[in-house]
Design a protein around this motif. Structure first.
Motif, short mmCIF file in Angstrom:
data_model
loop_
_atom_site.label_atom_id
_atom_site.label_comp_id
_atom_site.label_asym_id
_atom_site.label_seq_id
_atom_site.Cartn_x
_atom_site.Cartn_y
_atom_site.Cartn_z
N VAL A 244 0.34 -21.23 -10.17
CA VAL A 244 -0.01 -19.66 -9.78
C VAL A 244 -1.01 -19.65 -8.37
O VAL A 244 -2.26 -20.28 -9.28
N VAL A 245 -0.88 -19.19 -7.07
CA VAL A 245 -2.18 -18.74 -6.52
C VAL A 245 -2.91 -17.22 -6.32
O VAL A 245 -2.18 -16.52 -7.12
N GLU A 246 -3.59 -17.56 -5.45
CA GLU A 246 -4.40 -16.38 -4.84
C GLU A 246 -3.05 -15.30 -4.44
O GLU A 246 -3.15 -14.38 -4.95
N GLU A 247 -2.62 -15.36 -3.73
CA GLU A 247 -1.51 -14.72 -3.30
C GLU A 247 -0.54 -14.06 -4.30
O GLU A 247 0.11 -13.08 -4.48
N ASP A 248 0.36 -15.09 -5.48
CA ASP A 248 0.60 -14.23 -6.20
C ASP A 248 0.06 -13.25 -6.86
O ASP A 248 0.49 -12.53 -7.64
N VAL A 249 -1.34 -14.14 -7.53
CA VAL A 249 -1.83 -13.53 -8.19
C VAL A 249 -1.87 -11.95 -7.34
O VAL A 249 -1.53 -10.23 -7.93
N LEU A 306 -11.48 -13.92 -7.14
CA LEU A 306 -10.44 -13.59 -7.15
C LEU A 306 -10.26 -12.06 -7.92
O LEU A 306 -9.52 -11.83 -7.75
N ASP A 307 -11.05 -11.75 -8.83
CA ASP A 307 -11.49 -10.59 -9.26
C ASP A 307 -11.53 -9.27 -8.43
O ASP A 307 -10.27 -8.42 -7.92
N GLU A 308 -12.13 -10.24 -7.35
CA GLU A 308 -13.06 -8.82 -6.29
C GLU A 308 -11.38 -8.36 -4.93
O GLU A 308 -10.95 -7.25 -4.79
N ILE A 309 -10.52 -9.66 -5.30
CA ILE A 309 -9.41 -9.75 -4.20
C ILE A 309 -8.58 -8.77 -4.76
O ILE A 309 -7.52 -7.70 -4.00
#
Length: 601
Positions: A244-249, A306-309
């Motif tokens: 899982v990468v940023e896009e999936d999250v 990642l939390d902020e994104i």
């Protein structure tokens, strides 16, 4: 991607709706399901067609009506086969027959809490357990749910017990543009993603970001981040990744967390080149915050965590004005299905809605339930045809042998009439605060009760004690006249007002009505039950009356009409076990909705 429209949930844009369908097709049992809010029409048909095209060919697809019987839903005795075989024969039920597939639930906005609870239990445990009619069945079941919600009003929704367990909440009820062209994913891509899904890993940072996002958005359910994790893993598998990468999250936050948001996250991070403000700024309104969050073209800075994104993506997907509407409702998380109905359900012999069967002798005020009687007798036919170890060789062996203990009679339930009792504090303190506005709010509620053919009663308490201004009636004209002459001034005999409302409620209950008590007061009690002035004694008496009211089990609503919420009024509501609503402006719409919500409990 299409721009979301006002009044449409974040999943409502067509691209997101199709993406949710694809993620669900990758992992139906893991995602548990989709709530599709949309009336029957081209948009829903196209979406369902797209979903069917993403599922493998042998996937079982079943449609379940909202009025399905428990024996057909969970399994039970197959009456025809049992009578033919002379022994109990089990019917597996729709859920077991749909194992490994997808189930469509029709018109879930009208689904009873009992049916929703049984399906929710199967989703939680993965097991269909049935013990009835002398049979015990236990089957493992893994399936996905598509809950079709055709509700129009805000309170016409899929039951919370069900929607809380389904990953995706897709709203196609607003104006949207259905994109044309080939879909982004097909059945081959979904099949490949299913094979890859068990190998997909999700790191601690992604898990932490989804949990932080759920908390910041005011999502109270612990299931939401777990469902978001499954959606993120399905997104990674659909794109051919084993991690899982940023896009999936971000996709999981947008499709799973944002539709459940009950608050807007605060944006504490500033851009690196932002200069400090020259003077303190006033707190931004919700609309300004949402506008800043919904700027999809803003740059994502390299130092953003990642939390902020995740928070930015979820907040951008929240429709403008949605949270404002939720906050105006006071307790907007509580959704009721009681619009247009009145009263509670009570048992009835011959009238009302069938509510199962019980043992009993038919005749008089009860009716024979032939099917349930045959169902009770069927398992014993072979034993009853035996005489001394051998089967009876007579014509009676071809008949069904029914004994008195087999008789089943139908139980009925019918709704009783509701009596809404308005107990209005007409003392000097309340009159100075919001008494005039309270009159207008009560008139709106009276009109609403009149439309539903329920009864209303109005009593006021001030000075020495309570006065019944309006005996229980359906006459809207009489109710308005009584309120027009509602006097104000004097002390606050709060205990006496509560006692008078309870007496009226007890009388209504003895007549078979369902009483609801609405108490409008600022809580400034200063007249004791014996008529003597004194704040301490008056408050003690009021709390005593409140505790007695709690023991009677009535549905109650306390509306605090003071300019600011009063601690004593809150304590009084807690002791009464009444819903508390601080309403300094006595807004008629909010108050009317609160009474309807209280009546649904």
């Amino acid at each position: 991607m299409n721009e979301p429209q006002d009044g449409i949930a974040c999943s409502a844009c067509w691209d997101d709706a199709l993406l949710a369908a694809a993620l669900f097709a990758v992992d139906p049992a893991g995602a548990a399901g989709i709530v599709l809010r949309c009336r029957a029409g081209p948009a829903r048909d196209l979406w369902l067609q797209a979903l069917r095209g993403l599922l493998p060919d042998p996937t079982p697809l079943r449609r379940i009506p909202i009025n399905i019987a428990d024996s057909r839903l969970l399994g039970g005795l197959d009456l025809t086969a049992s009578l033919r075989a002379g022994k109990p024969v089990a019917d597996r039920g729709v859920l077991v027959e749909s194992n490994g597939g997808v189930v469509y639930l029709s018109m879930t906005e009208r689904m009873s809490a009992a049916v929703a609870g049984r399906i929710a239990n199967v989703l939680d445990t993965g097991i269909v357990a049935m013990e009835r009619d002398g049979l015990t069945l236990r089957s493992d079941v893994r399936l996905g749910i598509v809950a079709l919600d055709e509700g129009i009003e805000e309170n016409e929704r899929c039951p919370d017990a069900l929607s809380d367990r389904l990953a995706f909440l897709v709203d196609l009820s607003g104006d949207l543009t259905v994109a044309s062209g080939p879909p982004a994913y097909d059945a081959c891509a979904v099949a490949a993603a299913r094979r890859l899904l068990p190998k997909v890993a999700l790191g601690d940072e992604a898990l932490h970001a989804l949990c932080v996002g759920a908390s910041a958005l005011g999502v109270a359910s612990l299931r939401a981040p777990l469902l978001a994790v499954r959606a993120a893993r399905a997104s990674a598998a659909l794109r051919g990744r084993n991690e899982v990468v940023e896009e999936d999250v971000v996709v999981a936050a947008r499709l799973v967390l944002a539709p459940r948001a009950m608050a807007l996250p605060s944006s504490e991070r500033e851009a690196p080149d932002a200069s400090p403000p020259e003077a303190p700024q006033a707190e931004e309104s919700e609309g300004a915050k949402q506008e800043s969050f919904q700027d999809d073209d803003r740059e994502i800075h390299a130092d953003a965590s990642l939390d902020e994104i995740v928070l930015e993506a979820a907040a951008a997907a929240i429709p403008a004005g949605l949270l404002t509407q939720l906050q105006l409702a006071g307790e907007a998380a509580i959704r009721t299905k009681a619009t247009g109905k009145s009263g509670a359900l009570k048992g009835s012999g011959l009238r009302g809605r069938p509510a199962g069967a019980r043992c009993g002798k038919p005749g008089g005020a009860v009716r024979l339930n032939l099917v349930e009687t045959l169902r009770a007798a069927a398992p014993w036919q072979k034993m009853r045809r035996m005489d001394g170890g051998r089967e009876i060789e007579t014509t009676t062996a071809r008949r069904i042998i029914i004994r008195p203990e087999d008789f089943r009679v139908t139980r009925y339930k019918q709704r009783t009439e509701t009596l809404t009792i308005f107990a209005v504090d007409a003392s000097g303190s309340s009159a100075l605060n919001r008494l005039a506005e309270a009159k207008g709010a009560v008139e709106l509620l009276l009109a609403d009760c009149y439309v539903r053919r329920d009864q209303v009663a109005v009593l006021a308490f001030r000075g020495a004690g309570p006065t019944l201004l309006l005996a229980p009636t359906r006459s809207l004209a009489r109710a308005k006249r009584s309120l027009a002459g509602l006097p104000g001034g004097g002390g606050t005999p709060l205990a006496g007002g509560i006692d008078a409302a309870l007496k009226l409620a007890e009388d209504a209950r003895r007549k078979g009505q369902t009483p609801i008590i609405v108490l409008l007061t600022d809580g400034a009690a200063n007249i004791a039950r014996d008529g003597r002035p004194g704040r301490a004694k008056a408050q003690d008496d009021a709390l005593g009356s409140a505790r007695f009211a709690r023991s009677r089990g009535f549905t109650m609503l306390l509306v605090d009409t003071a300019p600011r919420p009063q601690p004593f009024a809150q304590r009084l509501a807690a002791d009464m076990k009444a819903r508390y609503l601080a309403l300094p402006s006595a807004d008629p719409v909010v108050l009317s909705g609160a009474v309807r919500s209280a009546a649904a409990r």
